[in-house]
Scaffold this active site. Sequence first.
Site, PDB file in Angstrom:
ATOM      1  N   LYS A 208      27.995   9.319 -61.782  1.00 61.76           N
ATOM      2  CA  LYS A 208      28.907   8.183 -61.586  1.00 61.76           C
ATOM      3  C   LYS A 208      29.819   7.993 -62.792  1.00 61.76           C
ATOM      4  CE  LYS A 208      27.336   4.521 -59.493  1.00 61.76           C
ATOM      5  NZ  LYS A 208      26.653   3.235 -59.173  1.00 61.76           N
ATOM      6  N   GLU A 214      21.989  15.033 -69.118  1.00 67.09           N
ATOM      7  CA  GLU A 214      21.469  16.256 -68.500  1.00 67.09           C
ATOM      8  C   GLU A 214      22.528  16.907 -67.604  1.00 67.09           C
ATOM      9  OE1 GLU A 214      17.958  13.298 -68.748  1.00 67.09           O
ATOM     10  OE2 GLU A 214      20.113  13.232 -68.291  1.00 67.09           O
ATOM     11  N   GLY A 269      21.164   4.909 -57.494  1.00 63.39           N
ATOM     12  CA  GLY A 269      21.053   6.368 -57.427  1.00 63.39           C
ATOM     13  C   GLY A 269      20.034   6.851 -56.418  1.00 63.39           C
ATOM     14  N   ARG A 270      18.869   6.197 -56.370  1.00 64.24           N
ATOM     15  CA  ARG A 270      17.809   6.658 -55.468  1.00 64.24           C
ATOM     16  C   ARG A 270      18.071   6.277 -54.016  1.00 64.24           C
ATOM     17  NH1 ARG A 270      16.453   2.785 -58.911  1.00 64.24           N
ATOM     18  NH2 ARG A 270      15.515   0.807 -58.243  1.00 64.24           N
ATOM     19  N   GLU A 355      10.309   4.000 -59.006  1.00 58.62           N
ATOM     20  CA  GLU A 355      11.415   3.470 -59.789  1.00 58.62           C
ATOM     21  C   GLU A 355      11.812   2.083 -59.283  1.00 58.62           C
ATOM     22  OE1 GLU A 355      14.492   6.152 -61.803  1.00 58.62           O
ATOM     23  OE2 GLU A 355      15.644   5.314 -60.119  1.00 58.62           O
ATOM     24  N   HIS A 386      -6.380  22.247 -48.993  1.00 66.55           N
ATOM     25  CA  HIS A 386      -7.131  23.171 -49.837  1.00 66.55           C
ATOM     26  C   HIS A 386      -6.928  22.853 -51.317  1.00 66.55           C
ATOM     27  CE1 HIS A 386      -8.266  25.869 -46.490  1.00 66.55           C
ATOM     28  NE2 HIS A 386      -7.144  25.396 -45.963  1.00 66.55           N
ATOM     29  N   LYS A 514      15.798   7.187 -73.110  1.00 72.09           N
ATOM     30  CA  LYS A 514      17.122   7.792 -73.294  1.00 72.09           C
ATOM     31  C   LYS A 514      17.709   7.425 -74.651  1.00 72.09           C
ATOM     32  CE  LYS A 514      18.679   7.973 -68.452  1.00 72.09           C
ATOM     33  NZ  LYS A 514      19.705   7.479 -67.505  1.00 72.09           N
TER      34      LYS A 514
END
Length: 550
Positions: A208, A214, A269-270, A355, A386, A514
Site C-alpha cells: 500500500k 520485505e 491487509g488480511r 492477527e 499421520h 519492526k
Amino acid sequence: MSPVLVNQTPQWQALQRHWEAMRPQRMRDLFDADPKRAAAMSLTVAGLHLDYSKNLITRETLDRLIELAEAVDLKGWIRRMFEGEPINNTEDRAVLHIALRNRSKRPIQVEGEDVMPLVNGVLARMETFVGRVRSGDWRGHTGERITDVVNIGIGGSNLGPKMVCAALAPYQSESLRVHFVSNVDGTHLVETLRGLNPATTLFIVASKTFTTQETMTNAASARAWLLTALGDSSAVARHFVAVSTNAEKVAAFGIDTANMFGFWDWVGGRYSLWSAIGLPIALAVGFDRFAELLEGAHAMDEHFRTADLRENMPALLGLIGVWYANFAGARTHAVLPYDQSLRYLPAYLQQGDMESNGKGVTREGTAVEYTTGPVVWGEPGTDGQHAFYQLIHQGTQLIPADFIGAVHSHNELGDHHPKFMANFFAQTEALMRGRTYNEALSELLASGLDEERAQRLAHHRTFPGNRPTNSLLMERLTPHTLGALIALYEHRIFTQGVIWGVNSFDQWGVELGKQLANVILAEIQAGKVTADHDPSTRALLERFIRQRRA
C-alpha cells in the site's frame, strides 16, 4: 466509569454455570436421546453445508450463547460494519472488505460518500488489464507474451492470493503460471526466479505504501534481475505493475502509474484479497472466475447481515468457538481441509484469526480477564492423520476442529476420492464417539488375544471421545464456494471479536518488532552494536557481526 467486561455480565456467568452442567455429558448420549439432532444442528448457505451436531452443546447451550451475543449487541455491530461506521476505533477507520465484493447495487457509505463507484472503477481497470495479459495483447519489453507472473508481497498481500490461486488451480490457464515471493530471505526470490525467463515474466509489487521493507527489498532485487538480463531501464514499465496508493514512489521505481491499482485504508491487509491485492488471482483464473469468487463471498455477507442469529452460520461458528475457548478451556483451534487444493487455508486463517483477535485489551484499552483468540493451525487430511491426530484423539488437550471437504473432486482418480472422504467422515465420528475400555477389551478378546494381555492393551486402545468437530461439506470447490468459505471465517472471527470486546481490525502487535529491526539493521550494516539492547540480544548481535566479518 470503566466499561463492563463481557465476563462480568449475567449471560457470561450463566454460561459458566451451564458448562459445569454440560462437562460430564457425552455426545454419544446426546445423539441417542435425540435422533433428529443432526438435522436440527445443520444448515446450508451459499453452497456450504454445515453440520455442527458433533459438539458438546444442547439447544440450551445455543440459547445461552445467543443471549450473550445479544447482550453485546452483535447484530448492532454487524449493522455498523455494513453501514461503514468507523468500527476500527484505534485507527478511526471503517471496515469495508464487504464493499469490495458487494455485487448488489446497494450503496455503502463512508463519511457520507458512496464507495461503490470507486470499488467498481478499480475492478473495471483490473478486468481490462487481466484481459490484455491473458489474451497476449500485453507484451514484455522484447515483444514476447507474458508466461509467468510473480507476486511480491507479504502478509495479507501474499497469503490470500497464494491460498486462492492454489485452491483454484483447476481453473487456471496452462499458459500463464503464477508464483509468490514473500520472505525477505533471498532464498525465496532466488529459487522462485530460477528457470523463469525475464523477457516473459511480469511482477506485481503489492505494498500500500510502497515502503514495506520485505516487499521492497524483494522488488529491488527482482528489478535488478530483470535489468541484468534486458539491459534497459525502460523495460521495468513493461514487466512491473503495482498494487499501491503511493504514486510518487511507484513512479520512482520505474512503474507506469497507469498500471498502479489502488485500494483504501478501510481494507485491512488480511481482508484484502477481494481488492486489487487479488490481481494475481484474476490473472491466474480470469476475471470472470474472480467475479464468481466475489459473488460467493457476497452471498455469505448477505446471509450474515440478514439471518437470525439462531440460523446464522458465521455467528453460530463464532459462538461455538467462544464456548470452547472461554468455558471449556480450549486454547487452539484446528482447521483440517480434506482437499489438497486448500493446503494453504490453515495458514491463511491463522493470520486472519490470530492477527485479528490476538488482543489483550478491549476496544477501550481495558485489560481483558479471559481468553481471546485461539492458536489456529492445521494441515490437509490425510497427511495430518499421520502427524498430529494422535494428540487430538488421545492427548490431554481439548482441540476443537473444523473438517472441510467436497462431494466431488476436480481430480477424480480411481477410488481416491471415496477413500479420502471415508477418512473425513470416520475421523469426525471417531472423535465424537471414542472407544470405551470395555469396547476395546471386547475387540481384543474377539481377536484371540489372551485375557491378561488384552486387559493391559485395552487401556492404550481406549479413546475418550467427546472431541468436538464441525463438518463443512460443499458440492465441489469452485470460485463461488471458496468465496463463501473465506467470508464465513471472516465473519466468524468478527463475531468472536465482538463477544470479547476487542478491535479485530488493527494489528499494533506487529509494530514493535519492526521498529527494533530497523535499529538492529543499521547496527549490522555499520558493523557495530551501539543501541541499548538486553545482554542476550547484544551478545547474539556481536557474535553475528563478528562471524559475518570473518
